[in-house]
Design a protein around this motif. Structure first.
Motif: not given
Length: 270
Positions: A93-117
């Protein structure tokens, strides 16, 4: 602080450090931003360059700031290593919090997934996302119409324009097969990475593809349909009252074309 052991919750890092309560609070209340979602297998991602290009383009459009691909790779790598995963469902995710001059990068990790077939039944709905070319959090309409579709006995909703033009699923691109070529709707929609990989790989698999307008009253021209997103692919059995052939051979060929695309490493080779 988030930890990999938090049951049912993703591990999250902000700019390469474990998320704090303040980080998550800011992301919750100031969620104007963008993201991309990917599946990591053995430390590799298919279409990684498309994900990085998407992040940079969205960041420039929303915040007038570049988002360096090598920085994003390092942040992905750090989050995967911290979470102890080489296979994962991952979001950047890319965010620019109020008052910030640099992008904040959030990375989230969870178990692998797949689309039900299982084949999907879709209900067409009159809704188009604002700035549909951007992948971003907090889209009320998608959730609202997806829920309406499920209450009506469908698996999901299909977004359409006032003139009946088909655009996309709530969280997926849709493709159509007439027996000779794949057709992707030419309409305002998110250009999905899985779709992008397929467009690149399909000619080599003997499956030509093209973009052209598709309308609800023209669905009868197609034999089959399918959905694609970061979780994978699934056939479509019907849209409203129009039934489609669930073509196992077509789905096999699509999967083979996608699986044949090389994954790019985000983790160091063992």
């Amino acid at each position: 602080m988030t930890t990999p052991a938090a049951a049912g919750l993703p591990y999250a890092e902000f700019d390469g450090r474990p998320a704090t309560e303040d980080d998550l609070r800011r992301a919750l209340f100031f969620n104007y931003g963008h993201f991309t979602a990917m599946q990591v297998r053995a430390g590799r991602v298919r279409g990684l360059e498309l994900h990085l290009a998407r992040l940079d383009a969205a960041n420039r459009e929303l915040f007038r700031l570049p988002l360096d691909g090598e920085l994003v790779r390092r942040l992905i790598r750090h989050a995967l290593e911290s979470a102890g995963r080489t296979d994962a469902s991952l979001r950047v995710h890319g965010y620019l919090p109020p008052g910030s001059t640099a992008t904040t990068v959030m990375v989230t990790v969870r178990e692998p997934g797949g689309m039900p077939p299982e084949p999907k039944a879709l209900m067409s709905v009159p809704f188009a996302r604002t700035a549909a070319h951007l992948k971003r959090p907090g889209e009320f309409g998608q959730v609202y119409y997806a829920d309406l579709a499920r209450r009506a006995g469908y698996d999901d909703a299909l977004l359409t324009l006032p003139d009946g033009s088909v655009t996309e699923g709530t969280v997926a691109n849709i493709g159509f097969w007439d027996g000779s070529a794949i057709t992707w709707p030419q309409a305002p929609a998110l250009s999905g990475v899985t779709m992008g990989v397929l467009v690149r790989e399909l000619p080599g698999a003997g499956l030509p593809s093209l973009h052209r307008p598709v309308t609800l009253d023209g669905l009868g021209a197609f034999r089959s349909a399918f959905l694609t997103n970061s979780l994978g692919m699934a056939p479509v059995s019907r849209i409203d009252g129009t039934a489609f052939t669930v073509d196992a051979e077509l789905m096999r060929r699509l999967a083979a074309a996608y699986d044949g695309a090389p994954g790019e490493p985000v983790l160091p080779h063992p």
